[in-house]
Design an enzyme around this catalytic site. Structure first.
Site, PDB file in Angstrom:
ATOM      1  N   ALA A  10       1.814  29.081   1.289  1.00 51.58           N
ATOM      2  CA  ALA A  10       3.022  29.225   2.107  1.00 51.58           C
ATOM      3  C   ALA A  10       3.655  27.879   2.446  1.00 51.58           C
ATOM      4  CB  ALA A  10       2.690  29.982   3.398  1.00 51.58           C
ATOM      5  N   CYS A  11       3.000  26.786   2.081  1.00 51.55           N
ATOM      6  CA  CYS A  11       3.457  25.435   2.427  1.00 51.55           C
ATOM      7  C   CYS A  11       4.118  24.775   1.221  1.00 51.55           C
ATOM      8  CB  CYS A  11       2.259  24.609   2.887  1.00 51.55           C
ATOM      9  SG  CYS A  11       2.592  22.852   3.102  1.00 51.55           S
TER      10      CYS A  11
END
Length: 140
Positions: A10-11
């Protein structure tokens, strides 16, 4: 060459770092550390190998950092490590472990310092920022 990335899909920084490793022709071991956190010994070893303090390896943004009172300078490294293991989101990312060194890859191009110079052509981050030129040489 064995390379391991402690990754959060998600980063964006973590995704860019993973893409740069693959651009070097390396398929790393990908550890999604939120699902499979490192052991205490692994975490301590990564932090030490990267030349960081525990406090430098802790993530504040988007975590329970403030509500757990981890900004209090009297909190010991042991307490910070306990919190990081209980709440893996507190582990800053991405950590990359490679034969040429261990780094917390923020910004993502820090990973280039510990990879062989085997990059395949140009590379740009997700946001379009160019990192490698057409010859695979570092721009930034």
């Amino acid at each position: 060459m064995t390379v391991t990335i402690y990754h959060n899909p998600a980063c964006g920084t973590s995704r860019n770092t993973l893409a740069m490793i693959r651009n070097a022709g390396i398929e790393p071991t990908v550890v999604e550390y939120l699902k499979n956190p490192p052991s205490r010994a692994e975490l301590e070893a990564m932090i030490a190998a990267a030349g960081l303090t525990v406090r430098q390896a802790i993530r504040e943004k988007g975590t329970p950092f403030a509500e757990l009172g981890l900004g209090d300078p009297s909190r010991s490294d042991e307490e910070l490590l306990d919190a990081m293991l209980e709440h893996p989101i507190l582990i800053n990312r991405p950590f990359v472990v490679a034969p040429l060194g261990t780094r917390l890859c923020r910004p993502s191009e820090v990973v280039l310092d510990i990879l062989p110079d085997t990059h395949k052509g140009p590379f740009s981050k997700e946001d379009g920022e160019a990192v490698l030129d057409a010859g695979g040489k570092r721009i930034v």
